[in-house]
Design a protein around this motif. Structure first.
Motif, PDB file in Angstrom:
ATOM      1  N   VAL B 120      -5.617  21.310  72.811  1.00  0.00           N
ATOM      2  CA  VAL B 120      -4.386  21.278  73.619  1.00  0.00           C
ATOM      3  C   VAL B 120      -3.291  20.519  72.878  1.00  0.00           C
ATOM      4  N   ALA B 123      -2.103  22.467  69.858  1.00  0.00           N
ATOM      5  CA  ALA B 123      -1.241  23.605  70.188  1.00  0.00           C
ATOM      6  C   ALA B 123       0.159  23.121  70.553  1.00  0.00           C
ATOM      7  N   VAL B 251      -0.810  25.584  78.087  1.00  0.00           N
ATOM      8  CA  VAL B 251      -0.662  25.904  76.665  1.00  0.00           C
ATOM      9  C   VAL B 251       0.010  27.258  76.508  1.00  0.00           C
TER      10      VAL B 251
END
Lengths: 140, 493, 115
Positions: B120, B123, B251
């Motif tokens: 996470v 990203a 995300v």
């Protein structure tokens, strides 16, 4: 049900070592020519899987008492540690260093910090592939 | 420290690896994972200070020059998301200690959570489209592990569908990246932002933009690609559900927000119009689901989909109010969804079921839980001064300033439906005749309740103290609306 | 050459979609791995098939016959990821088969647990 696999077992005893030697060769060839940790790790795995086919999983486990999950973690640690060394020198992450050395027997050899990273990759590949194969193969 | 922006990725990665070495030592696992998340949060705070003082931070891995190496970029938007996701993970970790069960704890639960965090945070931080794919795969692998974790029958069944949907969307991701590469010759986001305006073939780029919308839409659960979400999220235990609901779809939303503001701006009249329409349809579809079900988990799961629509509608407006609103609402939604899932998890544990019709009269035995739930429900619906309000206000304002006043009206109207859907939980579970409840150990109850209450308190702080946070939000919005700030910082080196 | 590759990729996608839409879980897994192979081949083709020399600076290699290294590097990463995901999916399918006693997707519909 065990068929007669003397041929396979005898051949395996030799072939395994050939594969392992080739894996080592491919691993070290990796920097300037095709090869490297990933393919070296896969070759090593095939050698172990061949052992498992020729003998059986308990025997191989006795010969190679390795916890493959731990092996994966150690490999990851190698890779992270190599990459993180750049933090100590305050250069961007993953920056590598190399130099040429005169080693006995080998002559002039280039030593590269990426080699350490590749050892990590090698261990991770062996660890992960063996974990998967064991998970499927263990219960008949 | 040029590498500061990588710390929120490296710290959980390092700890996750170390935790893999001794899966059976549960207490050490708990301790180290909490330490890892706290350290990540602290490094995030340092990064926040750095970014707000010096502007966008960028580092290119391996010291390669910028468009060739993989760039990692931290602007205010990504730092804020990294911080809120880390904070949410911390409270979910506290909550999972009493709820997740010793069997799961002994089989790599904590490393999986930390790997999810790596994915996470990575990203959110990456500045390269292909690297985004890699980090998304990292978080997906961790989520696969978490969704099957425990191996109950329903988990097995739902995880097959979850994995299948995500493999297909990953293949589409590779295809979309391939097209983008063949048209532009680069995958660095900053470089793309420079090169795309120079390309005359707007048509093919529009197709690629829509393909990326489909790819990220799978992750973000937009209409009509959300079909997999309710079933898959229903299966895993409460803590994992909270983690997924708070982080995973975000995300996808982040990726859409980033790509649609930074470089897919060549044909706003079409792409952002499509985005606005899809966003409104997502809100409506989510509302139908949230009102249709008599299951507490399902109701909140459909509320995730509503929030996705609201945020995307804000960003599709491409004006200051809409963008800032979207950023604020995204952060609010991470916190409030985690809090709601934790509360619903407590309800499920108390009643032993998530069926609303088997609940009732909990106000007598757990009054505090009831009032906390009420406050959280108000926060979700956006009643002032709670945290849902400022974000939604700005998004609605953005819609009125732009050309989509009808969208703003729909969002306002659906806020009432959102309120209705969570009030149904409140009315059914807390009012009426007391129904059969399971005895819950006091210590265990407080171990679940305290982290939840702190998380709810944080959402109240975010809402009441919105003035305090607005400068950061404005900074984040400025970078999104002026891509030159972003690519100048990356390509300067 | 690009045209032939494109047609081949199209056929692979077609076969992959057909397999994914079937009922048996193992066919679906074969379909997904075919799908990711098709995506990788597409990437290679999109990067341009020109260039026969390896992407290494050496004597006699000019910019024109130099293969683009980036698609190769990216595909290698994508292959490793696809490998990991496929093997995970295989393990999952095997466990699910043991646990649920079927690999027929028709029977894996999750409707009885919740409304």
């Amino acid at each position: 049900m065990r068929t007669n696999d003397v041929m396979l077992q005898t051949a395996t005893k030799v072939v395994t070592f050939i594969i392992l030697m080739f894996a080592v060769h491919i691993f070290f060839a990796g920097h300037y020519t095709p090869g490297g940790g990933f393919i070296g790790g896969l070759l090593t795995t095939t050698a172990i899987v061949l052992l498992m086919l020729a003998f059986d999983i308990p025997t191989v486990k006795k010969v190679l008492p390795i916890n493959y999950v731990v092996l994966t973690a150690v490999g990851l640690l190698f890779a992270i540690a190599t990459a993180s060394a750049s933090i100590i020198f305050d250069v961007p992450f993953f920056t590598h260093a190399y130099d040429y050395y005169d080693l006995p027997l080998f002559g002039e050899t280039s030593l590269h910090s990426a080699l350490l990273f590749d050892i990590g990759v090698y261990l991770v590949v062996v660890g992960v592939t063996m974990t998967i194969i064991q998970t499927i193969g263990e219960d008949e | 420290m040029s590498n500061l922006l990588l710390f929120p990725i490296i710290i959980p990665l390092l700890f996750a690896t170390v935790l893999m070495l001794f899966p059976k030592k549960v207490y050490l696992q708990r301790l180290l994972s909490v330490i890892a998340v706290v350290l990540t949060f602290i490094s995030g705070l340092f990064l926040l200070a750095k970014v707000s003082a010096d502007g966008v931070q960028a580092v290119t891995l391996g010291s390669w020059p910028a468009p060739f190496g993989i760039s990692m970029v931290s602007d205010m938007f990504s730092v804020l998301l990294v911080l809120s996701s880390t904070l949410v993970t911390l409270f979910i970790l506290f909550y999972s200690i009493p709820t997740i069960g010793i069997r799961r704890e002994r089989s790599f639960y904590y490393p999986a959570v930390l790997f999810l965090m790596v994915g996470v945070n990575g990203a959110f931080t990456t500045g390269d489209i292909f690297n985004l794919f890699v980090f998304v795969e990292v978080l997906l692998m961790a989520s696969y592990a978490l969704i099957v974790h425990g191996g109950e029958k329903s988990q097995m069944r739902e995880s097959i569908k979850y994995v299948l949907v995500n493999i297909i969307s990953s293949a589409l991701f590779v295809v979309a990246v391939a097209y983008l590469y063949s048209v532009t010759g680069t995958l660095n986001m900053a470089d793309l932002a420079v090169k795309i305006p120079e390309i005359e073939a707007v048509g093919i780029l529009t197709v690629i933009a829509i393909l990326f919308l489909v790819v990220f839409g799978f992750k973000a659960a937009i209409f009509p690609l959300y079909f997999w979400l309710p079933g898959s999220y229903f299966a895993p235990p409460g803590a994992v559900l909270a983690l997924f609901g708070a982080l995973l779809t975000k995300v996808g939303i982040y990726a859409i927000m980033r790509t649609y503001t930074l470089f897919f701006t060549m044909n706003i009249g079409f792409t952002h119009e499509v985005l606005a329409i899809i966003a409104i349809l997502t809100v409506l579809a989510g509302c139908v689901g949230a009102l249709a079900y008599f299951d507490v988990k399902k109701i909140i799961i459909y509320n995730i989909i509503i929030a996705v629509g609201v945020v995307l509608f804000g960003i599709s407006q491409m004006n200051v109010a809409g963008t800032e609103g979207a950023i604020f609402y995204l952060i609010h939604d991470m916190l409030i969804k985690a809090a709601l899932f934790l509360l619903v998890g407590i309800l499920t544990i108390i009643y032993g079921t998530s069926d609303l019709r088997k609940m009732g009269g909990l106000m007598k035995s757990y009054p505090v839980l009831g009032w906390v739930f009420l406050v959280t429900a108000f926060g979700l619906a956006g009643i002032p001064p709670l945290s849902g309000f400022p974000g939604k206000l700005l998004i609605v304002q953005g819609g009125f300033e732009g050309t989509h006043f009808w969208g703003s009206i729909i969002i306002l109207a659906t806020s009432l439906l959102v309120l209705l859907s969570v009030m149904r939980i409140f009315i059914y579970a807390f009012w009426g005749e007391p129904k059969k409840i399971l005895p819950v150990d006091k210590a265990r109850y407080y171990a679940m309740f305290v982290p939840t209450v702190i998380l709810v308190a944080l959402t109240i702080v975010l809402g009441v103290g919105a003035e305090l946070f607005m400068p950061f939000i404005e900074d984040a919005g400025e970078v999104l609306l002026n891509p030159s700030l972003y690519y100048d910082a990356v390509l300067k080196e | 050459m690009e045209i032939i590759m494109s047609v081949a990729i199209g056929l692979m996608f077609m076969a992959a979609v057909y397999l994914i839409l079937s009922k048996s879980l193992i066919r679906i897994i074969i379909g997904t791995s075919l799908l990711s192979h098709a995506a990788h081949l597409l990437f290679l083709t999109m990067g341009g098939l020109g260039g026969i020399a390896p992407p290494v600076v050496s004597d006699g290699v000019t910019v024109n016959d130099y293969a683009d290294p980036l698609p190769q590097a990216l595909i290698l990463t994508a292959i490793v990821i696809a490998f990991a995901v496929t093997s995970f999916f295989l393990v999952l399918a095997y466990r699910a088969y043991q646990e649920l006693g079927t690999d027929n997707m028709e029977q894996l519909r999750g409707t009885e647990d919740y409304e």
